[in-house]
Scaffold this motif. Structure first.
Motif, PDB file in Angstrom:
ATOM      1  N   HIS A 479      -9.267   0.861   5.972  1.00 51.99           N
ATOM      2  CA  HIS A 479      -8.476   0.352   4.852  1.00 51.99           C
ATOM      3  C   HIS A 479      -8.205  -1.149   5.026  1.00 51.99           C
ATOM      4  O   HIS A 479      -8.510  -1.961   4.148  1.00 51.99           O
ATOM      5  CB  HIS A 479      -7.148   1.129   4.778  1.00 51.99           C
ATOM      6  CG  HIS A 479      -6.220   0.672   3.697  1.00 51.99           C
ATOM      7  ND1 HIS A 479      -6.070   1.341   2.508  1.00 51.99           N
ATOM      8  CD2 HIS A 479      -5.400  -0.399   3.616  1.00 51.99           C
ATOM      9  CE1 HIS A 479      -5.199   0.706   1.751  1.00 51.99           C
ATOM     10  NE2 HIS A 479      -4.772  -0.366   2.399  1.00 51.99           N
ATOM     11  N   GLU A 480      -7.645  -1.507   6.169  1.00 54.71           N
ATOM     12  CA  GLU A 480      -7.294  -2.910   6.384  1.00 54.71           C
ATOM     13  C   GLU A 480      -8.550  -3.767   6.464  1.00 54.71           C
ATOM     14  O   GLU A 480      -8.548  -4.926   6.069  1.00 54.71           O
ATOM     15  CB  GLU A 480      -6.436  -3.068   7.642  1.00 54.71           C
ATOM     16  CG  GLU A 480      -5.078  -2.350   7.563  1.00 54.71           C
ATOM     17  CD  GLU A 480      -4.244  -2.718   6.342  1.00 54.71           C
ATOM     18  OE1 GLU A 480      -4.399  -3.834   5.819  1.00 54.71           O
ATOM     19  OE2 GLU A 480      -3.446  -1.871   5.893  1.00 54.71           O
ATOM     20  N   HIS A 483      -9.463  -4.785   3.047  1.00 52.60           N
ATOM     21  CA  HIS A 483      -8.696  -5.979   2.639  1.00 52.60           C
ATOM     22  C   HIS A 483      -9.292  -7.229   3.286  1.00 52.60           C
ATOM     23  O   HIS A 483      -9.391  -8.277   2.664  1.00 52.60           O
ATOM     24  CB  HIS A 483      -7.241  -5.865   3.099  1.00 52.60           C
ATOM     25  CG  HIS A 483      -6.380  -4.955   2.275  1.00 52.60           C
ATOM     26  ND1 HIS A 483      -6.297  -5.050   0.908  1.00 52.60           N
ATOM     27  CD2 HIS A 483      -5.522  -3.960   2.627  1.00 52.60           C
ATOM     28  CE1 HIS A 483      -5.431  -4.138   0.456  1.00 52.60           C
ATOM     29  NE2 HIS A 483      -4.947  -3.460   1.485  1.00 52.60           N
ATOM     30  N   GLU A 508      -5.392  -2.895  -3.926  1.00 51.55           N
ATOM     31  CA  GLU A 508      -5.722  -1.801  -3.020  1.00 51.55           C
ATOM     32  C   GLU A 508      -7.099  -1.193  -3.315  1.00 51.55           C
ATOM     33  O   GLU A 508      -7.517  -0.267  -2.635  1.00 51.55           O
ATOM     34  CB  GLU A 508      -4.645  -0.713  -3.055  1.00 51.55           C
ATOM     35  CG  GLU A 508      -3.259  -1.184  -2.631  1.00 51.55           C
ATOM     36  CD  GLU A 508      -3.198  -1.725  -1.207  1.00 51.55           C
ATOM     37  OE1 GLU A 508      -3.973  -1.256  -0.356  1.00 51.55           O
ATOM     38  OE2 GLU A 508      -2.381  -2.635  -0.963  1.00 51.55           O
ATOM     39  N   SER A 511      -9.598  -2.094  -0.398  1.00 49.89           N
ATOM     40  CA  SER A 511      -9.216  -1.444   0.862  1.00 49.89           C
ATOM     41  C   SER A 511      -9.435   0.064   0.784  1.00 49.89           C
ATOM     42  O   SER A 511     -10.041   0.664   1.666  1.00 49.89           O
ATOM     43  CB  SER A 511      -7.756  -1.755   1.172  1.00 49.89           C
ATOM     44  OG  SER A 511      -6.935  -1.441   0.069  1.00 49.89           O
ATOM     45  N   TYR A 617       5.446  -5.669  -3.349  1.00 48.41           N
ATOM     46  CA  TYR A 617       5.267  -4.263  -3.727  1.00 48.41           C
ATOM     47  C   TYR A 617       6.484  -3.681  -4.449  1.00 48.41           C
ATOM     48  O   TYR A 617       6.536  -2.495  -4.700  1.00 48.41           O
ATOM     49  CB  TYR A 617       4.929  -3.403  -2.507  1.00 48.41           C
ATOM     50  CG  TYR A 617       3.500  -3.583  -2.016  1.00 48.41           C
ATOM     51  CD1 TYR A 617       2.481  -2.738  -2.473  1.00 48.41           C
ATOM     52  CD2 TYR A 617       3.160  -4.581  -1.126  1.00 48.41           C
ATOM     53  CE1 TYR A 617       1.173  -2.899  -2.038  1.00 48.41           C
ATOM     54  CE2 TYR A 617       1.859  -4.752  -0.680  1.00 48.41           C
ATOM     55  CZ  TYR A 617       0.868  -3.902  -1.143  1.00 48.41           C
ATOM     56  OH  TYR A 617      -0.426  -4.061  -0.712  1.00 48.41           O
ATOM     57  N   TYR A 624      -0.832   1.838  -5.027  1.00 45.28           N
ATOM     58  CA  TYR A 624      -1.819   2.542  -4.191  1.00 45.28           C
ATOM     59  C   TYR A 624      -2.501   3.643  -5.006  1.00 45.28           C
ATOM     60  O   TYR A 624      -3.703   3.862  -4.910  1.00 45.28           O
ATOM     61  CB  TYR A 624      -1.159   3.160  -2.954  1.00 45.28           C
ATOM     62  CG  TYR A 624      -0.705   2.131  -1.950  1.00 45.28           C
ATOM     63  CD1 TYR A 624      -1.578   1.659  -0.974  1.00 45.28           C
ATOM     64  CD2 TYR A 624       0.585   1.618  -1.989  1.00 45.28           C
ATOM     65  CE1 TYR A 624      -1.172   0.706  -0.053  1.00 45.28           C
ATOM     66  CE2 TYR A 624       1.005   0.663  -1.068  1.00 45.28           C
ATOM     67  CZ  TYR A 624       0.127   0.214  -0.108  1.00 45.28           C
ATOM     68  OH  TYR A 624       0.524  -0.732   0.789  1.00 45.28           O
TER      69      TYR A 624
HETATM   70 ZN    ZN Z   1      -3.586  -1.859   1.607  1.00 43.66          ZN
END
Ligand code: ZN
Length: 691
Positions: A479-480, A483, A508, A511, A617, A624
């Protein structure tokens, strides 16, 4: 590589931030020479330099053009960007009391600086008066101009003097509150340990977890032989494996009470003030609530659209979670106990059910997921999709000995940028996992290549042994890294549009989409190898792992969606209520959606750093799930092409998503890649929630 020079006049020669260019490999910050006392003077000098640049731009008397206004703004503030990026990376990943004190001082100062720019009437008058039909602007420049205008309006540029003053006041106060929120949370997280003394306290723990608990104890000074900390990579497996119900309860209670333990680190008062200030600012700007303000500049467009998605997912997820609960309770009974399952039991009994249903054992999987193997899998996927190469550099500056650095290049050898990986938990690091930049890609100030970092909180293995990841940890790494690719592959001219600077509910996508490749048999067969023997994961285990993918999805979806609903509800309805009783509000919001008592929000408000330590956020945790609608549909494009590395699909993905920064509005970008907008069905199928 050659960045524009970050001139900072009036700064002592010994201060590394006084040097316009760092003569280090790849221009990495000279971490070893930067001391805490360098930051405040560097910030002050850089702020003054930026103020002077702004004064020149705003005070020009020629008819305003894009070049002398917007492009000039984009060229300004380099020294400030440089000191802020080093400083804020370190306050997240390797902080100390000195840096924290500076952070408390500088956060409101930076907020006031930002307000002074966005609320500067002369500057706004010039930006408003640019006539794009009178000079030849590229498509990207049109986009930059439009984004500037939107940002100024949303910051209050059109308001009267009194409202502007109040907005600046609110911004400065919120910067203080957000900083304090994050520092309180870190204090609660790093002060708590659950000592495990003697064999009885280790009951049920597999060897990897015993070793990780020993490592954590050592890192904390060694007063105990084993401790459990509140780091997710330690506490989650403890809740899974410990057969000591009393210790599970103790650890769990501490985990969900972060930010709510009373005393000076309690976050509840801060939340009430943050929520009230956000609502007040939204009203000044003409919006019904903070959520309406926030969502107006997103892909979703309105709180209703976001809530509709959350509700569409909540209902099937809730059904599923209730069914899961019944099956877990049945195991309790079958084992001859008669207590009612509680939140600190869920993970433990879910693991038993998983073993029974899928014959799958978490520690068996981990043996095939050594950290180095998962990093190699993430890199290899990027090579196969985008032709990237990763070469590790050992002799370069780094801010902690754990940090690893890779040079990233294209297939033709041209440099893409640097990638830093900082993988292990430590008391000086905040919890969670994130991507950040020491330097962002752009071409306005020379050809600036990005320096991107991924920060994780994995449990460290004892000296000489491989650190083993859970499948969830491996997913977090992918995931990261997704990004990180969004930052690395960025291919824009203007800094404003670089990399991850996209709509919050689109960010998102790169990612979460990347996580899909980890779950492909082809990738696991190649990279999931035993940490000792190097043997690939047996086909039977691989099959079981993939078959269990939607296991416990009721629980996961409920804990996430509840957090997103509470976030939105707080920012929709708490408008202006002083003295908000946070736990009562949270409880009432959860009661209305019939939250199962055995599941907690993934992030309860007092430790919901996503939405309170900063604003990105806030009223945005839904993003997400919003992005997941996109990623589930986007991966189908590769399936439809019959190849998960299909070059044409990958090229479109690079052009419209990973490389595009904020060149296009989110809907346009997605449609550019996919030819159409997505539907929710692939998401429901992916989570196993389809009717
Ligand atoms: Zn993320």
């Amino acid at each position: 590589m050659m960045a524009g020079q970050a001139e900072t006049p009036n700064l002592e020669a010994g201060n590394p931030f006084s040097e316009p260019v760092w003569e280090t490999p790849h221009g990495l910050p000279p971490f070893a020479r930067i001391r805490p006392e360098h930051y405040l003077p560097a910030f002050e000098a850089a702020l003054k330099a930026h103020e002077a640049e702004i004064a020149v731009i705003a005070g020009a008397t020629t008819p305003p053009s894009f070049a002398d206004t917007v492009a000039a703004l984009e060229r300004a503030g380099l020294a400030l960007d440089r000191v802020a990026s080093v400083f804020y990376n370190l306050t997240g990943s390797h902080t100390n009391p000195e840096l924290q004190a500076i952070e408390r001082t500088i956060a409101p100062r930076l907020a006031r600086h930002g307000s002074a720019i966005y609320l500067n009437p002369a500057l706004w008058a010039r930006i408003s008066a640019i006539d794009p039909t009178r000079e030849p602007l590229s498509e990207e420049e049109h986009r930059v101009l439009e984004r500037y205008r939107t940002r100024f309006r949303r910051a209050g540029a059109d308001l009267g003097e009194e409202a502007k003053a109040r907005i600046a006041e609110i911004g400065a106060r919120m910067a203080e509150l957000g900083t304090q929120f994050g520092q309180n949370l870190l204090a609660d997280e790093s002060s708590f340990t659950l000592p495990l003394t003697g064999e009885a306290d280790l009951a049920g723990l597999p060897p990897f977890l015993v070793a990780a608990a020993a490592s954590a104890a050592q890192e904390r000074g060694g007063a105990h032989t084993h401790v459990i900390t509140l780091s997710r990579s330690l506490i989650e497996p403890f809740l899974v494996f410990s057969t000591r119900r009393d210790l599970r309860e103790k650890a769990y209670e501490a985990w969900i009470r972060r930010g709510e333990m009373g005393g000076p680190t309690d976050n509840r008062g801060l939340i009430a003030e943050i929520v009230a200030l956000r609502a007040e600012r939204a009203r000044l700007l003409g919006y019904e609530s903070f959520a309406h303000f926030k969502l107006a500049d997103t892909m979703a467009g309105s709180p209703d659209a976001a809530m509709e998605l959350l509700r569409n997912v909540w209902t099937p997820a809730h059904h599923r979670a209730i069914a899961e609960r019944e099956r877990l309770q049945a195991i309790v009974q079958r084992e001859g106990d008669n207590f009612a399952l509680q939140a600190h039991d869920w993970r433990h009994y879910a693991e038993k059910l998983r073993r029974a249903e899928h014959d799958l054992d978490e520690s068996e999987i981990k043996a095939y997921l050594p950290l180095d193997g998962v990093i190699a899998a993430a890199f290899d996927t990027a090579s196969r999709l985008f032709g990237l190469r990763f070469d590790e550099l050992t002799d370069v500056p780094r801010y902690h000995p754990d940090v690893r650095v890779w040079r990233v290049s294209n297939a033709d050898g041209s440099e893409v940028g640097l990638f830093l990986g900082d993988y292990f938990a430590r008391p000086s690091k905040r919890s969670g996992a994130w991507m950040s930049a020491f330097r962002s890609q752009e071409r306005l100030n020379g050809t600036v290549t990005p320096i991107i970092v991924n920060v994780m909180n994995f449990a460290r293995a004892p000296e000489g042994e491989a650190s083993l990841l859970s499948f969830d940890d491996a997913r977090t790494l992918f995931h990261e890294f997704g990004h990180a690719l969004h930052g690395l592959l960025s291919d824009v001219t203007y800094p404003l549009l670089s990399g991850t600077a996209v709509s919050g509910d689109f960010v998102e996508l790169p990612s979460q989409l990347y996580e899909h490749w980890l779950e492909q048999p082809e990738v696991l067969r190649r990279h999931a190898r035993h940490h000792r023997s190097g043997e690939p994961m047996p086909e039977a285990l691989l099959g079981k792992l993939l078959a269990a993918r939607t296991f416990n999805q009721g629980f996961s979806t409920v804990e996430y969606t509840a957090s997103a609903i509470v976030d939105m509800t707080l920012h929709l309805s708490a408008a202006g209520e002083d003295g908000l009783d946070v736990p009562a509000f949270e409880a009432e919001a959860l009661r209305r959606i019939a939250m199962p008592a055995e599941i907690n929000m993934r992030h309860r408000a007092p430790h919901f750093a996503h939405i309170f330590a900063g604003e990105s956020y806030a009223a945005g945790y839904y993003s997400y799930l919003w992005s997941e609608v996109l990623d589930a549909d986007a991966f189908d494009a590769f399936r439809e092409a019959g190849d998960i590395f299909d070059p044409e699909t990958a090229a479109r993905l690079r052009k419209f998503v990973y490389g595009a920064g904020n060149l296009r509005d989110a809907r346009e970008a997605y449609t550019g890649f996919r030819g159409r907008l997505p539907s929710i069905d692939p998401l429901l199928r992916k989570r196993g929630l389809a009717a």
